[in-house]
Write a protein that holds these residues in place. Structure first.
Motif, mmCIF file in Angstrom:
data_model
loop_
_atom_site.group_PDB
_atom_site.id
_atom_site.type_symbol
_atom_site.label_atom_id
_atom_site.label_comp_id
_atom_site.label_asym_id
_atom_site.label_seq_id
_atom_site.Cartn_x
_atom_site.Cartn_y
_atom_site.Cartn_z
ATOM 1 N N VAL A 237 -12.783 69.469 23.286
ATOM 2 C CA VAL A 237 -14.034 70.271 23.614
ATOM 3 C C VAL A 237 -13.871 71.538 23.669
ATOM 4 C CG1 VAL A 237 -15.959 70.600 25.213
ATOM 5 C CG2 VAL A 237 -14.930 68.231 24.989
ATOM 6 N N ALA A 238 -12.700 71.970 24.375
ATOM 7 C CA ALA A 238 -12.306 73.491 24.421
ATOM 8 C C ALA A 238 -11.050 73.774 25.097
ATOM 9 C CB ALA A 238 -13.459 74.335 25.582
ATOM 10 N N ALA A 239 -10.582 74.940 24.836
ATOM 11 C CA ALA A 239 -9.433 75.362 25.558
ATOM 12 C C ALA A 239 -9.764 76.096 26.945
ATOM 13 C CB ALA A 239 -8.555 76.193 24.582
ATOM 14 N N PHE A 240 -9.184 75.764 27.918
ATOM 15 C CA PHE A 240 -9.330 76.448 29.236
ATOM 16 C C PHE A 240 -8.266 77.283 29.843
ATOM 17 C CE2 PHE A 240 -9.056 75.879 33.757
ATOM 18 C CZ PHE A 240 -10.126 76.852 34.166
ATOM 19 N N CYS A 241 -8.477 78.507 29.913
ATOM 20 C CA CYS A 241 -7.291 79.266 30.309
ATOM 21 C C CYS A 241 -7.552 80.088 31.537
ATOM 22 C CB CYS A 241 -7.116 80.392 29.081
ATOM 23 S SG CYS A 241 -6.144 81.780 29.591
ATOM 24 N N ILE A 242 -6.483 80.271 32.366
ATOM 25 C CA ILE A 242 -6.469 81.126 33.697
ATOM 26 C C ILE A 242 -5.215 81.930 33.598
ATOM 27 C CG2 ILE A 242 -7.877 79.599 35.143
ATOM 28 C CD1 ILE A 242 -5.277 78.466 36.199
ATOM 29 N N PHE A 243 -5.268 83.023 34.205
ATOM 30 C CA PHE A 243 -4.019 84.042 33.905
ATOM 31 C C PHE A 243 -3.203 83.765 35.130
ATOM 32 C CE2 PHE A 243 -8.143 85.816 32.230
ATOM 33 C CZ PHE A 243 -7.825 85.851 31.064
ATOM 34 N N LYS A 244 -3.344 83.415 36.278
ATOM 35 C CA LYS A 244 -2.251 83.119 37.150
ATOM 36 C C LYS A 244 -2.885 82.048 38.049
ATOM 37 C CE LYS A 244 -4.196 86.805 40.243
ATOM 38 N NZ LYS A 244 -3.713 87.814 41.100
ATOM 39 N N THR A 245 -1.819 81.496 38.914
ATOM 40 C CA THR A 245 -2.299 80.391 39.715
ATOM 41 C C THR A 245 -2.120 80.615 41.126
ATOM 42 O OG1 THR A 245 0.242 79.659 39.566
ATOM 43 C CG2 THR A 245 -1.517 78.639 38.095
ATOM 44 N N VAL A 246 -1.588 81.951 41.493
ATOM 45 C CA VAL A 246 -1.431 82.349 43.008
ATOM 46 C C VAL A 246 -2.619 83.526 43.056
ATOM 47 C CG1 VAL A 246 0.014 82.829 44.627
ATOM 48 C CG2 VAL A 246 0.895 81.615 43.017
ATOM 49 N N TYR A 247 -3.339 83.431 44.255
ATOM 50 C CA TYR A 247 -4.371 84.235 44.333
ATOM 51 C C TYR A 247 -4.345 84.498 46.085
ATOM 52 C CZ TYR A 247 -6.298 83.233 39.725
ATOM 53 O OH TYR A 247 -6.504 83.035 38.537
ATOM 54 N N LYS A 248 -4.900 85.892 46.280
ATOM 55 C CA LYS A 248 -5.069 86.314 47.563
ATOM 56 C C LYS A 248 -6.411 85.736 48.124
ATOM 57 C CE LYS A 248 -4.496 90.451 47.222
ATOM 58 N NZ LYS A 248 -4.087 90.727 45.741
ATOM 59 N N ILE A 249 -6.549 85.553 49.542
ATOM 60 C CA ILE A 249 -8.040 85.149 50.025
ATOM 61 C C ILE A 249 -8.844 86.447 49.646
ATOM 62 C CG2 ILE A 249 -9.317 84.704 52.277
ATOM 63 C CD1 ILE A 249 -6.946 82.933 53.039
ATOM 64 N N GLY A 250 -10.091 86.260 49.143
ATOM 65 C CA GLY A 250 -10.862 87.347 48.936
ATOM 66 C C GLY A 250 -10.971 87.687 47.606
#
Length: 343
Positions: A237-250
């Motif tokens: 269906v599509a290619a899904f991309c995120i740029f990192k996997t660790v985030y700060k709250i907010g």
């Protein structure tokens, strides 16, 4: 954050007010919590001396309560060796969690604020309570299966009267790796300015906050492209991309969808930011019970004839970072969903 209460016996009354010294009610595990406790005799100063109040003692203690859902979690009985479980019905013993639901899983040693205090009409006394928050406890959390709630409880007893309790709730954040750091011993003997008064506890908290900021920046600034193919039984269906996997709250979770890489059209997609609650099998109320999910934010968009699009989901300030205990594991996840079209 301030809390107040009144203890009454007959016509007598004492006002107790507690105020956290720092502006907000959120603290890092390992940080020092300071609270000012003020006791006041509210009668007018021109009242007779017979209106003076005698207080036997006051103590303060921090504790963490575990509230578990009866339909999802089966907890073992509370430890009978704990003194507050044995003496919970006594009105002359300081039991910070008396009357609270759930189990007390963590507590600091009680500290006595004063003994044998006399307050004349209109008189007040203020005492300071300081305690370092334990680093081996869970963060504050409110989920479907469990809740971890931190409170500072102040107990006070008038002569020949039952104990009165005042509770001040606050939030604890746990940063992984922070508890393993040891401050160098030579920092305590480093040259300092004798004209600037700064308590050692405040300096340590400042160093702790600086270190926490450094650890967060180091963990969340690393960018690493993560690509996932979204498919169903009829094809990609599509290619899904995120740029990192660790985030700060907010922080905002940003990602993209590339529908031009798919083999079939997509009418609509959505992405949900949710907390996944996985209860260990030994604590599950029913064998094989499903995992619980709580949704914090959701993005939905029509995407027919769209080749590429993006989304942004804010991580709420009220959410808790991923953590685990002996009961289970709690994770922040992204859940992408799609509605495929005909070829």
């Amino acid at each position: 954050r301030a809390a107040s209460g009144k203890g009454r016996s007959g016509s007598a009354m004492i006002e107790v007010r507690a105020a956290l010294v720092r502006g907000g009610p959120a603290f890092l595990a390992g940080e020092t919590l300071e609270c000012l406790v003020t006791l006041r005799n509210p009668l007018p100063p021109d009242a007779t001396s017979a209106s003076s109040e005698m207080l036997a003692w006051a103590s303060a203690q921090i504790h963490c309560q575990l509230h578990a859902s009866e339909s999802r979690v089966s907890l073992p009985p509370a430890d009978p060796r704990r003194p507050h479980d044995v003496q919970a019905e006594s009105e002359t013993v300081f039991v910070p969690n008396r009357g609270e639901r759930g189990q007390c899983i963590l507590s600091t040693p009680p500290k006595i604020l004063f003994c044998d205090l006399r307050l004349d009409p209109g008189e007040s006394k203020t005492y300071s309570y300081c305690e370092t928050l334990p680093v081996d406890g869970p963060p504050s959390f409110r989920g479907q299966a469990v809740k971890y709630v931190y409170k500072l409880t102040i107990g006070c007893q008038r002569v020949n009267s039952p104990i009165k309790l005042l509770r001040v709730p606050f939030r604890v954040l746990v940063l992984h790796g922070l508890q393993d750091y040891q401050f160098p011993q030579d920092e305590a003997v480093a040259p300092s300015n004798p004209f600037l008064e700064e308590e050692e506890g405040a300096k340590k908290d400042s160093r702790l906050a600086d270190l926490a900021t450094e650890l967060l920046m180091a963990a969340t600034s690393r960018r690493s492209l993560h690509l996932y193919n979204i498919s169903n039984s009829r094809g990609k269906v599509a290619a899904f991309c995120i740029f990192k996997t660790v985030y700060k709250i907010g922080e905002d979770v940003v990602g993209t969808f590339n529908f031009s890489a798919g083999d079939m059209p997509c009418l609509q997609y959505s992405v949900s930011l949710q907390t996944e609650e996985q209860v260990q099998e030994a604590f599950q109320r029913r064998c094989g019970q499903p995992t619980s999910y709580s949704t914090h934010a959701r993005h939905q968009e029509s995407c027919l004839h769209t080749s590429r699009t993006s989304f942004s989901l804010p991580i709420p300030l009220s959410s808790a970072p991923g953590f685990s205990t002996n009961i289970g594991e709690w994770l922040l996840d992204l859940l992408p969903e799609h509605t495929p079209g005909a070829r």
